[in-house]
Design a protein around this motif. Structure first.
Motif, PDB file in Angstrom:
ATOM      1  N   TRP A 430       0.821  -1.214   0.000  1.00  9.21           N
ATOM      2  CA  TRP A 430       0.000   0.000   0.000  1.00  9.21           C
ATOM      3  C   TRP A 430       0.856   1.265   0.000  1.00  9.21           C
ATOM      4  O   TRP A 430       0.350   2.364  -0.066  1.00  9.21           O
ATOM      5  CB  TRP A 430      -0.915   0.004   1.229  1.00  9.21           C
ATOM      6  N   TRP A 431       2.171   1.103   0.114  1.00  9.95           N
ATOM      7  CA  TRP A 431       3.059   2.255   0.311  1.00  9.95           C
ATOM      8  C   TRP A 431       3.862   2.483  -0.965  1.00  9.95           C
ATOM      9  O   TRP A 431       3.486   3.269  -1.826  1.00  9.95           O
ATOM     10  CB  TRP A 431       3.935   1.954   1.531  1.00  9.95           C
ATOM     11  N   ARG A 524      10.465   6.983  -0.025  1.00 10.89           N
ATOM     12  CA  ARG A 524       9.500   6.432   0.941  1.00 10.89           C
ATOM     13  C   ARG A 524       8.798   7.526   1.733  1.00 10.89           C
ATOM     14  O   ARG A 524       7.636   7.400   2.093  1.00 10.89           O
ATOM     15  CB  ARG A 524      10.222   5.493   1.918  1.00 10.89           C
ATOM     16  N   LEU A 525       9.528   8.603   1.995  1.00 10.99           N
ATOM     17  CA  LEU A 525       8.953   9.650   2.842  1.00 10.99           C
ATOM     18  C   LEU A 525       8.002  10.573   2.089  1.00 10.99           C
ATOM     19  O   LEU A 525       7.439  11.495   2.667  1.00 10.99           O
ATOM     20  CB  LEU A 525      10.075  10.464   3.500  1.00 10.99           C
ATOM     21  N   PRO A 530       3.969   6.822   6.182  1.00  8.32           N
ATOM     22  CA  PRO A 530       4.725   7.109   7.415  1.00  8.32           C
ATOM     23  C   PRO A 530       4.020   8.122   8.311  1.00  8.32           C
ATOM     24  O   PRO A 530       4.286   8.166   9.509  1.00  8.32           O
ATOM     25  CB  PRO A 530       6.060   7.674   6.913  1.00  8.32           C
ATOM     26  N   TYR A 531       3.114   8.905   7.737  1.00  2.00           N
ATOM     27  CA  TYR A 531       2.446   9.965   8.505  1.00  2.00           C
ATOM     28  C   TYR A 531       1.137   9.481   9.131  1.00  2.00           C
ATOM     29  O   TYR A 531       0.396  10.264   9.709  1.00  2.00           O
ATOM     30  CB  TYR A 531       2.237  11.193   7.601  1.00  2.00           C
ATOM     31  N   THR A 532       0.861   8.160   8.994  1.00  2.00           N
ATOM     32  CA  THR A 532      -0.290   7.613   9.722  1.00  2.00           C
ATOM     33  C   THR A 532       0.092   7.321  11.170  1.00  2.00           C
ATOM     34  O   THR A 532      -0.775   7.093  12.004  1.00  2.00           O
ATOM     35  CB  THR A 532      -0.790   6.293   9.098  1.00  2.00           C
ATOM     36  N   GLN A 652      -7.033  -0.891   1.130  1.00  2.52           N
ATOM     37  CA  GLN A 652      -5.924  -0.260   1.845  1.00  2.52           C
ATOM     38  C   GLN A 652      -5.050   0.564   0.894  1.00  2.52           C
ATOM     39  O   GLN A 652      -4.615   1.665   1.233  1.00  2.52           O
ATOM     40  CB  GLN A 652      -5.093  -1.332   2.566  1.00  2.52           C
ATOM     41  N   THR A 653      -4.792   0.043  -0.302  1.00  3.99           N
ATOM     42  CA  THR A 653      -3.948   0.779  -1.250  1.00  3.99           C
ATOM     43  C   THR A 653      -4.645   2.062  -1.684  1.00  3.99           C
ATOM     44  O   THR A 653      -4.041   3.139  -1.720  1.00  3.99           O
ATOM     45  CB  THR A 653      -3.645  -0.104  -2.480  1.00  3.99           C
ATOM     46  N   LEU A 654      -5.936   1.958  -1.977  1.00  4.85           N
ATOM     47  CA  LEU A 654      -6.667   3.149  -2.430  1.00  4.85           C
ATOM     48  C   LEU A 654      -6.863   4.141  -1.284  1.00  4.85           C
ATOM     49  O   LEU A 654      -6.889   5.348  -1.507  1.00  4.85           O
ATOM     50  CB  LEU A 654      -8.011   2.747  -3.046  1.00  4.85           C
TER      51      LEU A 654
END
Ligand SMILES: [Zn+2]
Length: 689
Positions: A430-431, A524-525, A530-532, A652-654
């Motif tokens: 999902w990332w 990645r950032l 990462p902000y969840t 989750q991806t969407l």
């Protein structure tokens, strides 16, 4: 002679001159009587050679030229510890597969299926083959997406594993993380526990779907609701795939202690913390034993499974474990009067020994645990000694996990404990796609050199991870298979045949952004994931895309350079895969890589725009209209994800992609209102709170 490409690489392969052509009159004959594993061996051969006649209980003498005969016995060439899964395959005027056990006949059939060329020809050869690691497979974490997999989806995973001679599927059935979405702790329970009816992990996912609009999905894990674990275990068993459960303990454990506070760890005042257990409370043992016992009796023993993974990783204080106060740091170690009087090390080891003793009493012979918490507390020696005293050491397997570059120096073979290696094959579907080939290769080489007996990699399941699974299969079956560069080229020849040169170029571009390193860390950032997580120093929910934008603004020139490099690689990868997929052995895997490259490019282009728009705001015309175009591109990405990714991966991806869509739409609204005369400061347009 043309090249024979087989995954995993056979131990020993000799070519004969010529080829065998299988005709419609050829038969698939088995020496032994019919069994589930042999039926599946037959179906593997038929998948490759067509619907030939299949017969069981046929002596070798009845096989004629052009026939395939598979029978037990006569394999003196096999001598390693993997002998039980070994086989000898011989292709001359007929095909024979011999093996000590049915598992070897199945793998001989799997190899044969890979050897068949168009027109039903098979190159003349002799393969003598057996695995180095006795356990080879994956751990599928109980996490987003995996909780939406149906029985059919799990069967597909087992089929993929078994065709790579991977024989192990560890399924996460209980695990907890921290607050990430909807103010809820991310917790999953995927087996129903009838004695503990409060334990249910209902989830809600809100997201935008380009094909069907706004969605509000509330559901229970499919595994839980349909009680599927037993069916999956059985399906695996018939394909030589051991399926067994992973049920966390101590760490990654908030649901049970929150809903049953009597077993929870307590603070100094005796208040339940809702994270971890009180290890002095008899009720804790009663409850854990009851849950484990139920799983063993209901799903494992009836299917002959004697493996159980009890987790034990990451037992330390975290934020996000308390949904009422996500910023509070919560300790899983109990501070009640009874626990306080004893050392943490002693409590931990006592708990582990009690749990292992119970599991062995119930018939479990292989108890898996992660290595990290014992290493963190300096307890590996003490663990080994305590288990030895209790007569349990040979029943326990330490899983050494490491997902980055530079594996640990040692897996401590001098402790005399059994060891499996756990690299990562892929997780964050999902990332953003990450390539884990180096991690897999290095971890398996380390394990092979220090006496590990298995490899079970970490993650989730997405068909886009196919190359990583092949890499895992390659080095776990044959530890001395060539170097990683050789593997990369071999994989592309396997996937693309004569187009493999072209594919090397496209894959090189994807690797440039997906391999561990500075560019990948930067990439990645950019994504919402990462902000969840809760950060005690920042407001929650966190500002997205504001936070990463602010980071990029601290080095505009450097950031723009990296974003342009990423865009260049991603575009080249997309173009390459798009033109190649028609020639691929598994086009859906290539589709998966293409959409990963599209996701990477889309986000990089969005941030390149935001960087410029922030600085030009108030001076440039038409930023709102430009952002309109980017939103269309974002919806195109989401539509492609929806077209390519498996349905169980989509919510989750969407949801993650919706977070960016929402952020861009908010900025566009403010840009447009600024254009209409209401001039807001740039801070207010681009940042939220
Ligand atoms: Zn306690």
């Amino acid at each position: 002679m043309d090249e024979v490409v087989v995954f995993p690489e056979p131990k020993d392969l000799k070519r004969y001159d010529g080829v065998l052509t299988v005709t419609g009159g050829s038969r698939i004959l088995f020496g032994p009587e019919e069994s589930p594993v042999l039926r599946h061996a037959a179906s593997e051969v038929r998948r490759a050679l067509g619907n030939l006649e299949v017969r069981f209980g046929v002596p070798e003498g009845e096989a004629g030229p052009g026939d395939v005969w598979l029978g037990l016995g006569g394999c003196r060439e096999l001598s390693g510890r993997g002998k039980a899964e070994g086989y000898v395959l011989d292709v001359r005027d007929r095909i024979t597969v011999r093996a000590p056990e049915e598992a070897g006949l199945f793998y001989g059939a799997v190899t044969l299926a890979q050897l068949v060329r168009p027109g039903g020809t098979v190159p003349g050869l002799r393969i003598v083959d057996e695995p180095d690691f006795v356990r080879r497979g994956i751990f599928v974490e109980n996490k987003w997406g995996m909780d939406l997999m149906s029985l059919e989806n799990w069967k597909d995973v087992i089929d993929v594993l078994s065709r790579l001679k991977l024989n192990t599927l560890d399924i996460g059935v209980y695990g907890c993380w921290c607050v990430q979405y909807e103010g809820q702790v991310t917790e999953f329970l995927t087996v129903p526990l009838p004695n503990y009816p409060l334990l249910r992990t209902e989830k809600t996912i809100r997201y935008y779907s380009p094909s069907s609009g706004w969605k509000h999905l509330t559901y229970l894990p499919v595994l839980f609701e349909e009680d599927l674990l037993g069916d999956i275990v059985k399906y695996g068993r018939e394909r030589n795939v051991l399926v067994y459960p992973h049920f966390n303990s101590l760490g990654h454990n908030t649901l049970i202690p929150r809903l049953y506070p009597e077993v929870s760890a307590k603070d100094e005042e005796g208040e339940p913390t809702g994270y971890g257990y009180c290890l002095s409370e008899p009720g804790t043992y009663k409850m854990v034993f009851s849950m484990y016992g139920h799983i063993i009796k209901s799903y494992l023993l009836p299917n002959g499974v004697r493996h159980f993974h009890i987790g034990m990783d990451e037992v330390y204080p975290v934020v996000g474990a308390d949904p009422r106060d996500p910023k509070r740091r919560v300790d899983p170690w109990c501070r009640c009067d009874r626990c306080r009087g004893r050392s943490r090390d002693e409590l931990f080891l006592d708990y582990v020994v009690k749990l292992c003793s119970y599991l062995v009493e119930q018939g479990i012979e292989h108890i898996s645990m992660w290595h990290d918490q014992f290493a963190r507390q300096g307890l590996l020696e003490a663990l080994s000694e305590r288990l030895e005293e209790a007569g349990l050491r040979d029943k326990v397997v330490l899983h050494w996990w490491h997902y980055g570059l530079a594996p640990p120096e040692s897996i401590r073979p001098e402790l005399g404990m059994r060891a499996w290696m756990t690299p990562m094959h892929g997780y964050f579907f999902w990332w953003v796609y990450g390539s884990y080939l180096r991690n897999i290769h290095d971890m398996l080489k380390l394990g092979a050199s220090q006496g590990a007996e298995g490899a079970e990699s970490y993650g989730a399941y997405d068909p886009a991870f196919h190359r990583e699974l092949c890499c895992l299969a390659e080095y776990s079956w044959r530890n001395d298979a060539g170097d990683l560069e050789g593997f990369r080229r071999k994989y592309l020849r396997y996937m693309f045949g004569e187009a493999s040169r072209e594919a090397e170029e496209a894959m090189g571009h994807l690797e440039a952004v997906a391999e561990h390193g500075e560019l990948h860390s930067f990439l990645r950032l950019l994504f919402p994931y990462p902000y969840t997580y809760v950060n005690p120093k920042k407001p929650y929910p966190r500002d997205y895309p504001g936070e990463p934008l602010r980071n990029l603004l601290s080095d505009v020139e450097g950031s723009e350079g990296k974003l342009r490099t990423i865009i260049g690689h991603a575009r080249a990868a997309e173009e390459g895969f798009s033109s190649l997929k028609g020639r691929a052995r598994f086009p859906e895997v290539v589709d998966g890589w293409e959409v990963e490259a599209l996701r990477i490019r889309t986000f990089a282009e969005e941030f390149l725009f935001l960087l410029r728009a922030f600085r030009e705001y108030g001076r440039a015309e038409g930023l709102g209209e430009e952002l309109e175009g980017l939103l269309e591109a974002h919806d195109h990405l989401m539509a492609e994800v929806e077209r390519v990714k498996k349905p169980y991966l989509l919510p989750q991806t969407l949801r993650e992609l919706t977070t960016m869509r929402r952020g861009l739409a908010r900025i566009r609204r403010k840009l447009l209102s600024a254009a209409e005369g209401e001039v807001l400061p740039a801070e207010e347009v681009f940042f939220d709170g």
